[in-house]
Write a protein that holds these residues in place. Structure first.
Motif, short mmCIF file in Angstrom:
data_model
loop_
_atom_site.label_atom_id
_atom_site.label_comp_id
_atom_site.label_asym_id
_atom_site.label_seq_id
_atom_site.Cartn_x
_atom_site.Cartn_y
_atom_site.Cartn_z
N GLY A 1 0.82 -1.37 0.06
CA GLY A 1 0.05 -0.10 -0.07
C GLY A 1 0.83 1.32 -0.03
O GLY A 1 1.87 1.40 0.51
N ALA B 1 -3.28 0.74 -3.19
CA ALA B 1 -2.91 -0.47 -2.87
C ALA B 1 -2.78 -1.20 -4.11
O ALA B 1 -3.88 -1.20 -4.71
N TYR C 1 -1.23 -3.08 7.92
CA TYR C 1 0.07 -3.25 7.36
C TYR C 1 1.20 -3.12 8.40
O TYR C 1 1.36 -2.49 9.24
#
Length: 125
Positions: A34, A49, A112
């Motif tokens: 991303g 992303a 993430y």
């Protein structure tokens, strides 16, 4: 997992810039990457992303139609091509990676686990 972002710089409004993010330390094709950005005094926001394996992409409304994410599996690199840049695109841009994030969570930074160091993009008016 390590991420190295590069390609930032100064560009005039209406111009283009391409950022790169090299991902190392795991199977690249199985990694979702991303892009986020953070302007001074503002919260970090999702830019776009590219999902693992199939490579589906998702963009924020603010960049849709101007920015494109692509990846080169042979180079373990994800690219963010930014066209028709605006002064409001000025920010530090970060790439982030996850092997486990689900598609519905792509916009959330907390999904993430790995982050690059950021690269500054400045768009002058």
């Amino acid at each position: 997992v390590q991420l190295q972002a590069s390609g930032g710089g100064l560009v005039q409004a209406g111009g283009s810039l391409s950022l790169s993010c090299v991902v190392s330390g795991r199977t690249f094709s199985g990694t979702t990457t991303g892009w986020f950005r953070q302007a001074p005094g503002k919260e970090r926001e999702f830019v776009g992303a590219i999902f693992r394996n199939g490579g589906n992409t998702l963009y924020s409304d603010s960049v849709k139609g101007r920015f494109t994410i692509a990846r080169d599996n042979a180079k373990n690199t994800v690219y963010l091509q930014m066209n028709r840049l605006k002064p409001e695109d000025t920010a530090v841009y970060y790439c982030a990676a996850s092997a486990t994030i689900i598609y519905s969570e792509l916009r959330r930074a907390r999904g993430y686990g790995y982050w690059g160091q950021g690269t500054l993009v400045t768009v002058s008016s």
